[in-house]
Design an enzyme around this catalytic site. Sequence first.
Site, short mmCIF file in Angstrom:
data_model
loop_
_atom_site.label_atom_id
_atom_site.label_comp_id
_atom_site.label_asym_id
_atom_site.label_seq_id
_atom_site.Cartn_x
_atom_site.Cartn_y
_atom_site.Cartn_z
CB VAL C 77 -0.77 -0.01 1.23
CG1 VAL C 77 -1.64 1.29 1.33
CG2 VAL C 77 -1.64 -1.15 1.19
CB CYS C 78 1.27 4.21 -2.39
SG CYS C 78 1.99 5.71 -2.40
CB ILE C 79 3.55 5.47 2.88
CG1 ILE C 79 3.21 6.11 4.23
CG2 ILE C 79 4.65 5.93 1.87
CD1 ILE C 79 4.33 5.80 5.20
#
Lengths: 120, 120, 130, 130, 101, 101
Positions: C77-79
């Site tokens: 998941v892209c922070i």
Amino acid sequence: MPARHVLFVLRHAPYDGAAAWEALDAMLVTGVFDQQVSALFLDDAVWQLLPDQQADRIGRRNVGKALTALPDYGIEQLFVSSSALAQRGIDAKGLAVPVTLVSETEAASLIQRQDVVLSG
Amino acid sequence: MPARHVLFVLRHAPYDGAAAWEALDAMLVTGVFDQQVSALFLDDAVWQLLPDQQADRIGRRNVGKALTALPDYGIEQLFVSSSALAQRGIDAKGLAVPVTLVSETEAASLIQRQDVVLSG
Amino acid sequence: MKYSLIIYGAPHVSQAPASALAFARAALEAGHELRRVFFYADGTLTANALTIPPEDESDVMQDWATLAQAHDIELAVCIAAALKRGLLNAEEASRHEKSGGNAHPAFVITGLGQLVDSLIDADRVISFHA
Amino acid sequence: MKYSLIIYGAPHVSQAPASALAFARAALEAGHELRRVFFYADGTLTANALTIPPEDESDVMQDWATLAQAHDIELAVCIAAALKRGLLNAEEASRHEKSGGNAHPAFVITGLGQLVDSLIDADRVISFHA
Amino acid sequence: MSTLHLANHGGPTHPGLRSCLQYVQSGDVILLYEDGVYAAVMALWEKLGAGRELPDIKLYVLDTDVQARGLDDRLHPDAKQIDYAGFVRLTEACQPVVSWP
Amino acid sequence: MSTLHLANHGGPTHPGLRSCLQYVQSGDVILLYEDGVYAAVMALWEKLGAGRELPDIKLYVLDTDVQARGLDDRLHPDAKQIDYAGFVRLTEACQPVVSWP
């Protein structure tokens, strides 16, 4: 492993959601990883290239200004649909960042030459 | 306080996000509160009216079937753009729920007569 | 072939995570390799452990977690996309002085470098948009 | 006049909560009455207390909370729309056996009845969509 | 190799599908899925062909999305229904894969 | 009373704006805000008028959204810039208020 040809097909206006920013972030990081990155501005994405955006008026970050950082990351292959500009009455001179105009046929063959195409 | 005329202008296909469901929920509750509710199906919202949807195939709830509950809540004023149906080749007979066809002029004057117009 | 999937849409609001899940199952069944799925933009909300799926709708988050465990797939998941949408794990929550995280433990919160790593490595990259 | 606002879009992803905030300030300044703002659809995510706004972007949730307190405005969030997007208060979190809620206490999680109540009562209803 | 174009939205005026059709080339493949399947409805797909000459392409639609929307009997005969296994086979045979949301 | 139409999206082909223009009546008011302001750009608004006869309406654009997008010098002269106080005044004078997202 040889560098891959990664094309970002951009179609969103600069403040249409977070799409423009998130595509830009992905482009910059892909550039940092030494891939062959190019971008194709279609449809409403050509609005991103206007020079005098004052995004702070709506509490947002300035997309036009951010695009000027692309060459610093080695991303210089910026293609723009000339018909998308013409439809909107935008002159190719004086955009926020230097670009190459392409016809629909040239854009289509650009897409065809890629290893990976991402949309944003 | 007299009942208000509340029109829901629907423009989304049944599984285009949660828009169709959330408009339907709002319509039902407005009906329960004894307001004069009507709905106007424009553009891709006419797809909501098709009879044989099998939404379980994509793990969703069936919008067409849910619309059949509207008359039970006293919501019987369902207007549909006849040009939106025609463009899509949909026959007004055999829709999931009984509707009244309207022209663009009739739709415009329907909008004008309302106290409140909500979009969904 | 090595596949890489990118998911841009939120569950229950877009079909993207559900369509990608069906594609992933079919790709694995066909013998393909899927080592990582990257959740970007609104797709990051797929990892929100507080989501209560509507009745009669499938639990897309749980289905992804189950598939990932069975086939050893990383759910990345892209922070940056997650933080601005209010999706945090415990570590990020404490760094930003929030009471607690809401990310499901089956998902890893990570940087865009993992996206590029997937692009470099894959034979095919398939994007599922909102 | 009595105004009622409905917000359908999420912060940082759509302009809806920010545009509605600017409208609300101008309406109050013009002497109008605003007793309740209803957050529906993705607008419910405005109440997510875990959101970390991007640098250089305004904190729309905090701005709404501040305006609401100053002018005694109810910030009503639709429960059905909120649950499927993973937005819960402490009570809903415990009912659904989740570790904790993520809704900011300035927002009230409530039903669609409050929306209709606003419609009946208002001279003007303005919708801010994604 | 052929390019595979994926369109997951709406009617023929949706900007994603419009762009897709502008940049598709002879020999390319289009898969319509999610709300994209509406474009394959007879009346709409014929209108797409009317305005401009479409190059020689292959057109597929995803069967679960067609059935979910009740479109089984409304599709243009050029649109071939496939399942997710067929979707995977298209991605095996084509490169690059381009999404037009 | 006049109806106030609010459009917050895009170019002239966006379905929201297209519908708005289909259902607007003589004497109505249109306010373009957020990405809706792009429609008031000279080249685009002229195209909207070309295809069909627009009824006699008043056209407004929200100034902050115009400036944010760098459109100050590109608008059609029929589009009058207003601020949020002006937006509120339009809602005082019009009923109902219809959004076309």
